[in-house]
Design a protein around this motif. Sequence first.
Motif, PDB file in Angstrom:
ATOM      1  N   MET A 264      -5.806  -8.499   3.171  1.00 20.42           N
ATOM      2  CA  MET A 264      -6.354  -7.256   3.701  1.00 20.42           C
ATOM      3  C   MET A 264      -7.874  -7.302   3.819  1.00 20.42           C
ATOM      4  O   MET A 264      -8.563  -7.710   2.901  1.00 20.42           O
ATOM      5  CB  MET A 264      -5.955  -6.070   2.815  1.00 20.42           C
ATOM      6  CG  MET A 264      -6.213  -4.729   3.486  1.00 20.42           C
ATOM      7  SD  MET A 264      -6.093  -3.327   2.363  1.00 20.42           S
ATOM      8  CE  MET A 264      -4.342  -3.218   2.152  1.00 20.42           C
ATOM      9  N   ASN A 265      -8.371  -6.860   4.978  1.00 22.92           N
ATOM     10  CA  ASN A 265      -9.813  -6.676   5.154  1.00 22.92           C
ATOM     11  C   ASN A 265     -10.051  -5.233   5.586  1.00 22.92           C
ATOM     12  O   ASN A 265      -9.110  -4.437   5.695  1.00 22.92           O
ATOM     13  CB  ASN A 265     -10.376  -7.670   6.180  1.00 22.92           C
ATOM     14  CG  ASN A 265      -9.640  -7.585   7.524  1.00 22.92           C
ATOM     15  OD1 ASN A 265      -9.068  -6.550   7.869  1.00 22.92           O
ATOM     16  ND2 ASN A 265      -9.654  -8.670   8.283  1.00 22.92           N
ATOM     17  N   GLY A 266     -11.288  -4.892   5.857  1.00 21.70           N
ATOM     18  CA  GLY A 266     -11.615  -3.514   6.210  1.00 21.70           C
ATOM     19  C   GLY A 266     -10.887  -3.021   7.447  1.00 21.70           C
ATOM     20  O   GLY A 266     -10.380  -1.897   7.478  1.00 21.70           O
TER      21      GLY A 266
ATOM     22  N   ILE B 169       4.091   0.688   2.501  1.00 17.50           N
ATOM     23  CA  ILE B 169       4.194  -0.390   3.491  1.00 17.50           C
ATOM     24  C   ILE B 169       3.781  -1.716   2.860  1.00 17.50           C
ATOM     25  O   ILE B 169       2.999  -1.755   1.909  1.00 17.50           O
ATOM     26  CB  ILE B 169       3.328  -0.115   4.743  1.00 17.50           C
ATOM     27  CG1 ILE B 169       1.839  -0.004   4.366  1.00 17.50           C
ATOM     28  CG2 ILE B 169       3.768   1.112   5.478  1.00 17.50           C
ATOM     29  CD1 ILE B 169       0.984  -0.867   5.201  1.00 17.50           C
ATOM     30  N   ARG B 170       4.333  -2.786   3.406  1.00 17.92           N
ATOM     31  CA  ARG B 170       3.969  -4.116   2.935  1.00 17.92           C
ATOM     32  C   ARG B 170       2.752  -4.606   3.707  1.00 17.92           C
ATOM     33  O   ARG B 170       2.686  -4.501   4.931  1.00 17.92           O
ATOM     34  CB  ARG B 170       5.130  -5.094   3.143  1.00 17.92           C
ATOM     35  CG  ARG B 170       4.787  -6.498   2.658  1.00 17.92           C
ATOM     36  CD  ARG B 170       5.925  -7.469   2.878  1.00 17.92           C
ATOM     37  NE  ARG B 170       5.489  -8.825   2.592  1.00 17.92           N
ATOM     38  CZ  ARG B 170       6.195  -9.916   2.851  1.00 17.92           C
ATOM     39  NH1 ARG B 170       7.398  -9.802   3.396  1.00 17.92           N
ATOM     40  NH2 ARG B 170       5.717 -11.114   2.569  1.00 17.92           N
ATOM     41  N   VAL B 171       1.779  -5.147   2.977  1.00 13.63           N
ATOM     42  CA  VAL B 171       0.589  -5.742   3.588  1.00 13.63           C
ATOM     43  C   VAL B 171       0.867  -7.240   3.702  1.00 13.63           C
ATOM     44  O   VAL B 171       0.891  -7.945   2.696  1.00 13.63           O
ATOM     45  CB  VAL B 171      -0.660  -5.484   2.719  1.00 13.63           C
ATOM     46  CG1 VAL B 171      -1.906  -6.055   3.386  1.00 13.63           C
ATOM     47  CG2 VAL B 171      -0.830  -3.992   2.439  1.00 13.63           C
TER      48      VAL B 171
ATOM     49  N   TRP C 183       0.881  -1.179   0.000  1.00 12.50           N
ATOM     50  CA  TRP C 183       0.000   0.000   0.000  1.00 12.50           C
ATOM     51  C   TRP C 183       0.911   1.218   0.000  1.00 12.50           C
ATOM     52  O   TRP C 183       1.908   1.271   0.733  1.00 12.50           O
ATOM     53  CB  TRP C 183      -0.882   0.032   1.249  1.00 12.50           C
ATOM     54  CG  TRP C 183      -1.717   1.297   1.331  1.00 12.50           C
ATOM     55  CD1 TRP C 183      -2.973   1.489   0.824  1.00 12.50           C
ATOM     56  CD2 TRP C 183      -1.338   2.546   1.936  1.00 12.50           C
ATOM     57  NE1 TRP C 183      -3.400   2.776   1.066  1.00 12.50           N
ATOM     58  CE2 TRP C 183      -2.411   3.453   1.752  1.00 12.50           C
ATOM     59  CE3 TRP C 183      -0.194   2.991   2.593  1.00 12.50           C
ATOM     60  CZ2 TRP C 183      -2.386   4.760   2.201  1.00 12.50           C
ATOM     61  CZ3 TRP C 183      -0.147   4.314   3.043  1.00 12.50           C
ATOM     62  CH2 TRP C 183      -1.247   5.180   2.857  1.00 12.50           C
ATOM     63  N   GLY C 184       0.571   2.186  -0.834  1.00 10.83           N
ATOM     64  CA  GLY C 184       1.386   3.391  -0.876  1.00 10.83           C
ATOM     65  C   GLY C 184       0.554   4.618  -1.189  1.00 10.83           C
ATOM     66  O   GLY C 184      -0.616   4.516  -1.592  1.00 10.83           O
ATOM     67  N   CYS C 185       1.159   5.776  -0.994  1.00 11.77           N
ATOM     68  CA  CYS C 185       0.469   7.026  -1.336  1.00 11.77           C
ATOM     69  C   CYS C 185       1.508   8.061  -1.770  1.00 11.77           C
ATOM     70  O   CYS C 185       2.709   7.903  -1.531  1.00 11.77           O
ATOM     71  CB  CYS C 185      -0.350   7.543  -0.160  1.00 11.77           C
ATOM     72  SG  CYS C 185       0.635   8.035   1.271  1.00 11.77           S
TER      73      CYS C 185
ATOM     74  N   TYR D 112      -7.282  -2.353   6.661  1.00 10.12           N
ATOM     75  CA  TYR D 112      -7.150  -1.157   5.837  1.00 10.12           C
ATOM     76  C   TYR D 112      -7.236   0.093   6.711  1.00 10.12           C
ATOM     77  O   TYR D 112      -6.436   1.025   6.565  1.00 10.12           O
ATOM     78  CB  TYR D 112      -8.226  -1.128   4.755  1.00 10.12           C
ATOM     79  CG  TYR D 112      -8.150   0.079   3.848  1.00 10.12           C
ATOM     80  CD1 TYR D 112      -7.032   0.289   3.037  1.00 10.12           C
ATOM     81  CD2 TYR D 112      -9.173   1.021   3.814  1.00 10.12           C
ATOM     82  CE1 TYR D 112      -6.942   1.403   2.215  1.00 10.12           C
ATOM     83  CE2 TYR D 112      -9.096   2.134   2.992  1.00 10.12           C
ATOM     84  CZ  TYR D 112      -7.976   2.315   2.190  1.00 10.12           C
ATOM     85  OH  TYR D 112      -7.892   3.424   1.382  1.00 10.12           O
ATOM     86  N   ARG D 113      -8.172   0.099   7.646  1.00 13.22           N
ATOM     87  CA  ARG D 113      -8.307   1.263   8.544  1.00 13.22           C
ATOM     88  C   ARG D 113      -7.056   1.419   9.412  1.00 13.22           C
ATOM     89  O   ARG D 113      -6.624   2.540   9.693  1.00 13.22           O
ATOM     90  CB  ARG D 113      -9.571   1.115   9.403  1.00 13.22           C
ATOM     91  CG  ARG D 113     -10.847   1.262   8.602  1.00 13.22           C
ATOM     92  CD  ARG D 113     -12.073   1.322   9.477  1.00 13.22           C
ATOM     93  NE  ARG D 113     -12.374   0.065  10.153  1.00 13.22           N
ATOM     94  CZ  ARG D 113     -13.013  -0.966   9.590  1.00 13.22           C
ATOM     95  NH1 ARG D 113     -13.410  -0.883   8.323  1.00 13.22           N
ATOM     96  NH2 ARG D 113     -13.263  -2.057  10.282  1.00 13.22           N
ATOM     97  N   GLU D 114      -6.474   0.295   9.809  1.00 14.97           N
ATOM     98  CA  GLU D 114      -5.236   0.344  10.601  1.00 14.97           C
ATOM     99  C   GLU D 114      -4.086   0.934   9.773  1.00 14.97           C
ATOM    100  O   GLU D 114      -3.296   1.741  10.270  1.00 14.97           O
ATOM    101  CB  GLU D 114      -4.868  -1.077  11.064  1.00 14.97           C
ATOM    102  CG  GLU D 114      -3.704  -1.117  12.032  1.00 14.97           C
ATOM    103  CD  GLU D 114      -3.396  -2.521  12.502  1.00 14.97           C
ATOM    104  OE1 GLU D 114      -2.212  -2.831  12.712  1.00 14.97           O
ATOM    105  OE2 GLU D 114      -4.342  -3.336  12.631  1.00 14.97           O
ATOM    106  N   ILE D 115      -4.014   0.549   8.498  1.00 12.67           N
ATOM    107  CA  ILE D 115      -2.982   1.094   7.601  1.00 12.67           C
ATOM    108  C   ILE D 115      -3.141   2.602   7.476  1.00 12.67           C
ATOM    109  O   ILE D 115      -2.162   3.356   7.581  1.00 12.67           O
ATOM    110  CB  ILE D 115      -3.058   0.419   6.213  1.00 12.67           C
ATOM    111  CG1 ILE D 115      -2.536  -1.019   6.289  1.00 12.67           C
ATOM    112  CG2 ILE D 115      -2.273   1.212   5.164  1.00 12.67           C
ATOM    113  CD1 ILE D 115      -2.818  -1.845   5.051  1.00 12.67           C
ATOM    114  N   LEU D 116      -4.375   3.056   7.268  1.00 13.56           N
ATOM    115  CA  LEU D 116      -4.619   4.495   7.152  1.00 13.56           C
ATOM    116  C   LEU D 116      -4.274   5.206   8.461  1.00 13.56           C
ATOM    117  O   LEU D 116      -3.653   6.273   8.461  1.00 13.56           O
ATOM    118  CB  LEU D 116      -6.080   4.763   6.786  1.00 13.56           C
ATOM    119  CG  LEU D 116      -6.561   4.276   5.412  1.00 13.56           C
ATOM    120  CD1 LEU D 116      -7.984   4.754   5.158  1.00 13.56           C
ATOM    121  CD2 LEU D 116      -5.643   4.745   4.298  1.00 13.56           C
TER     122      LEU D 116
END
Length: 270
Positions: free
Chosen positions: A143-145, A137-139, A125-127, A148-152
């Motif tokens: 990935m679940n919801g 970052i490497r997932v 995941w990147g931005c 994803y919220r934790e990554i954000l």
Amino acid sequence: MITRTVSKNPRTTRGDLVNDLQRAGTKVTKPTISNTLRRQGLKSCSARRVPLLKPVHVQARLKFAREHLDDPDEDWENVIWSDETKIELFGKNSTRRVWRTKNAELHPKNTIPTVKHGGGNIMLWGCFSAKGPGRLIRVKERMNGAMYREILSENLLPSARALKMKRGWVFQHDNDPKHTARATKEWLRKKHFKVLEWPSQSPDLNHIENLWRELKVRVAQRQPQNITALEEICMEEWAKIPATVCENLVKTYRKRLTSVIANKGYITKY
């Protein structure tokens, strides 16, 4: 007749044309058909794979492009673009050409190591924004919801700060179910993040696809030999992508919108 048929249906084969012409009383060979089409500027190419667009997708893409066509460049400079991608260890990205002598094709210097089933991959995941790459970052799990919220939670705001985003910056992500889940929308609302309303099936409208391509080329050139090295090299090469590359991608956004409108809502080159 040859040109007209192919223009109507580009998937028509030379064999189909030979049969059609024969039924019309004309005998024509396949090489003649190829030469005829070439003179008309048409050549046989592999069909590009693109997302399936239903009429509702086409209309949403057109609406998005028209509504944002006149937005000032400063607005796009204040967007953080994001996405996920998969990078193969030994995949198509590792294709390289070598200079070698006859019968030296199996010398280790002239080969690319491969393993059965591709050798694995990593999900990232990147931005980024017009000011440069954000976090990558490497997932490590599916990935679940919640993930994803934790990554954000751990990476979006730190990226915004590092990129010195102006007040009122906007977050872009696509319409993956994890992104549009009610819990994710609620989390973004509570954090007061502005989210760019996004048309589904629109990778060509997200600049980050160009950065993923850049990253994959850079990683392939370094030929990582295992998953650990692949992850390390991805992080190193992502950090090396110049801010000017990101800035230039964002500067050309109006051209992308114009292309979508010119293409009547269908996928454009990106």
